[in-house]
Design an enzyme around this catalytic site. Structure first.
Site, PDB file in Angstrom:
ATOM      1  N   GLU A 295       0.721  -1.360  -0.224  1.00 19.44           N
ATOM      2  CA  GLU A 295       0.508   0.200   0.181  1.00 19.44           C
ATOM      3  C   GLU A 295       0.875   1.265  -0.023  1.00 19.44           C
ATOM      4  O   GLU A 295       0.410   2.262  -0.457  1.00 19.44           O
ATOM      5  CB  GLU A 295      -1.354   0.251   1.281  1.00 19.44           C
ATOM      6  CG  GLU A 295      -1.720  -1.074   1.255  1.00 19.44           C
ATOM      7  CD  GLU A 295      -2.723  -1.713   0.203  1.00 19.44           C
ATOM      8  OE1 GLU A 295      -3.615  -0.167  -0.973  1.00 19.44           O
ATOM      9  OE2 GLU A 295      -3.389  -2.439  -0.019  1.00 19.44           O
ATOM     10  N   ASP A 359       3.261  -5.093  -5.932  1.00 19.43           N
ATOM     11  CA  ASP A 359       3.568  -5.914  -4.807  1.00 19.43           C
ATOM     12  C   ASP A 359       5.219  -5.695  -4.344  1.00 19.43           C
ATOM     13  O   ASP A 359       6.132  -6.738  -4.070  1.00 19.43           O
ATOM     14  CB  ASP A 359       3.669  -7.395  -5.961  1.00 19.43           C
ATOM     15  CG  ASP A 359       1.701  -7.322  -5.386  1.00 19.43           C
ATOM     16  OD1 ASP A 359       1.746  -6.823  -5.131  1.00 19.43           O
ATOM     17  OD2 ASP A 359       1.493  -7.777  -7.044  1.00 19.43           O
TER      18      ASP A 359
END
Length: 457
Positions: A295, A359
């Site tokens: 995030e 990711d």
């Protein structure tokens, strides 16, 4: 109706072309929208939706895809009136099917889930009822969830872990090799301004005006949807409430809001396999630590990087750093384009770019946060596994899932997330420590030569 929806789909802008926030930010008054898409009555549409008629022509709206909107308006105008009626009637019934008798709900499931996604069996009625209730009054349920399952100690523990990952990100930015100094300074400033919210919001919704009647399932659903929409309408002409969340606490997910420059971690994601307060911390760093880093990295992905420390669209990058970022992103996109989880169906590296960058950054940050937590002490083995191995296994564990071929194909054609197997393997094989941890050598299936590994964050 199929011909109508096909015509609409053909003029819609493809998803992989909508990732540039500068191109899809097109604020304009409603009067201008009416000019660029004159084949649709926007005044009737917006006032019916609840916007006040007074001053509507001058009220600004963000038209994300002006050309696509105008083209869709032309398609609707040219459509046969009877076809439009049937199309609207179908969607009304399909949207209501969940709240109606078995004839409707079964027919909707057969098409939307079984035919399109390959799901063999419909969820039990109690699960569907829970899902519907959660959608109608999710914040009331969230308050109960937090009271039962999320003590203050859990919030404190996760908040501390978020700060650890943030500190690791700060260190990675300071030692970034492809950024020039002015851009690095601006990036650090943005990171320092991250708002971090964990568990649940500071205030709860008031549902006292929501009418719920026993035995009136469809009516309750309609009133619930209207209540939630009215909540959105009530925000008109008011300052942005920076304490409001976009996910309820019982949602197993997390998000980055670039316009608020904030990251939010609802309470429900803070449980196994994402986080185990009594479990091995190396696994936790790879799991929830990787998600936290994911995030945070979104704030610097191909979309998030265009927003500054205050959440405003602002080009704070130097040309040199922007060009360097794009070269790395293009290389990463090519890696994902080459992935073929289903025969003949490749991952769309451009459409999934933001999630792929996040990711990669997330796993790197989870791993570094673990190393930083050792404070120079040697790592210990657990069940014969080194700390680095457990970090990588923690990352793999949170994305472990099974997908039916139809559902996987649908995801790859329309979703901004790559398939789970790709989310596990691709970030790992771009990290040097993964090769050392598992002894991966040239000739192995996932081996990538050192000069081909992409390191962005």
């Amino acid at each position: 109706m199929v011909d109508l929806e096909t015509a609409l789909a053909k003029v819609e802008i493809p998803r992989d072309q909508t990732r540039d926030p500068l191109k899809i930010y097109n604020p304009m008054p409603v009067s201008q929208l009416q000019k660029i898409a004159p084949d649709f009555d926007w005044t009737a549409f917006l006032t019916t939706a609840g916007l006040p008629a007074e001053g509507l022509a001058d009220r600004k709206v963000d038209v994300r895809e002006p050309e696509g909107i105008a083209a869709m308006a032309r398609v609707l105008k040219a459509a046969d009136y009877g076809t439009l009626q049937a199309w609207l009637a179908f969607h009304l019934a399909d949207n209501a099917a969940t709240y109606l008798s078995h004839d409707f709900s079964d027919a909707s499931f057969d098409f939307n889930s079984k035919t399109l996604s390959g799901v063999a069996q419909q969820s039990p009625r109690w699960k569907r009822a829970t899902r519907v209730t959660n959608g109608a009054m999710g914040w009331a349920i969230g308050k109960i969830y937090v009271a039962r399952y999320f003590p203050p100690s859990a919030q404190a523990q996760i908040t501390s872990l978020v700060q650890e990952v943030k500190s690791s990100f700060h260190d990675r930015l300071e030692h970034n090799t492809w950024m020039d100094e002015p851009t690095r300074k601006a990036a650090l400033n943005k990171l320092d301004h991250f708002a971090i919210q964990v568990g649940y919001p500071k205030k709860w919704w008031d549902y006292s005006n929501l009418v719920v009647r026993k035995g009136d399932v469809y009516g309750n659903a309609v009133r619930g949807a209207a209540f939630n929409w009215q909540h959105e309408l009530n925000k008109l002409d008011k300052p942005v409430d920076r304490d409001e969340w976009g996910m309820t606490p019982q949602t197993v997910n997390a998000y980055n809001d670039p316009t608020m420059n904030e990251i939010v971690f609802p309470a429900a994601i803070l449980q196994p396999p994402f986080f185990d307060p009594k479990g091995d911390m190396a696994v936790n760093y790879g799991a929830i630590g990787g998600v936290i880093g994911h995030e945070m990295s979104h704030g610097f992905d191909d979309q998030g990087r265009h927003y500054d420390e205050h959440g405003r669209l602002n080009d704070w990058w130097s040309k040199a750093s922007s060009d360097a970022f794009q070269k790395l992103a293009d290389r990463l996109g090519a890696q994902y384009d080459a992935q073929e989880p289903l025969p003949g169906t490749h991952v769309n590296g451009k459409m999934t770019m933001g999630e792929n960058i996040a990711d990669s950054g997330g796993l790197n940050l989870g791993l570094q946060a673990y190393h930083d937590s050792l404070h120079g002490k040697p790592e210990t083995k657990v069940h014969g596994l080194t700390g680095d191995q457990r970090v990588f296994l923690g990352w793999a564990q949170v994305w472990r899932e099974k997908d039916r071929p139809d559902a996987l194909r649908q995801q790859m054609l329309s979703n901004e997330h790559a398939p789970a197997v790709t989310r596990v393997n691709m970030p790992a094989h771009n990290i040097d420590a993964w090769y050392d941890a598992f002894g991966v050598k040239e000739g192995d299936k996932l081996y990538l030569a050192p000069d081909q590994r992409v390191k962005i964050w």
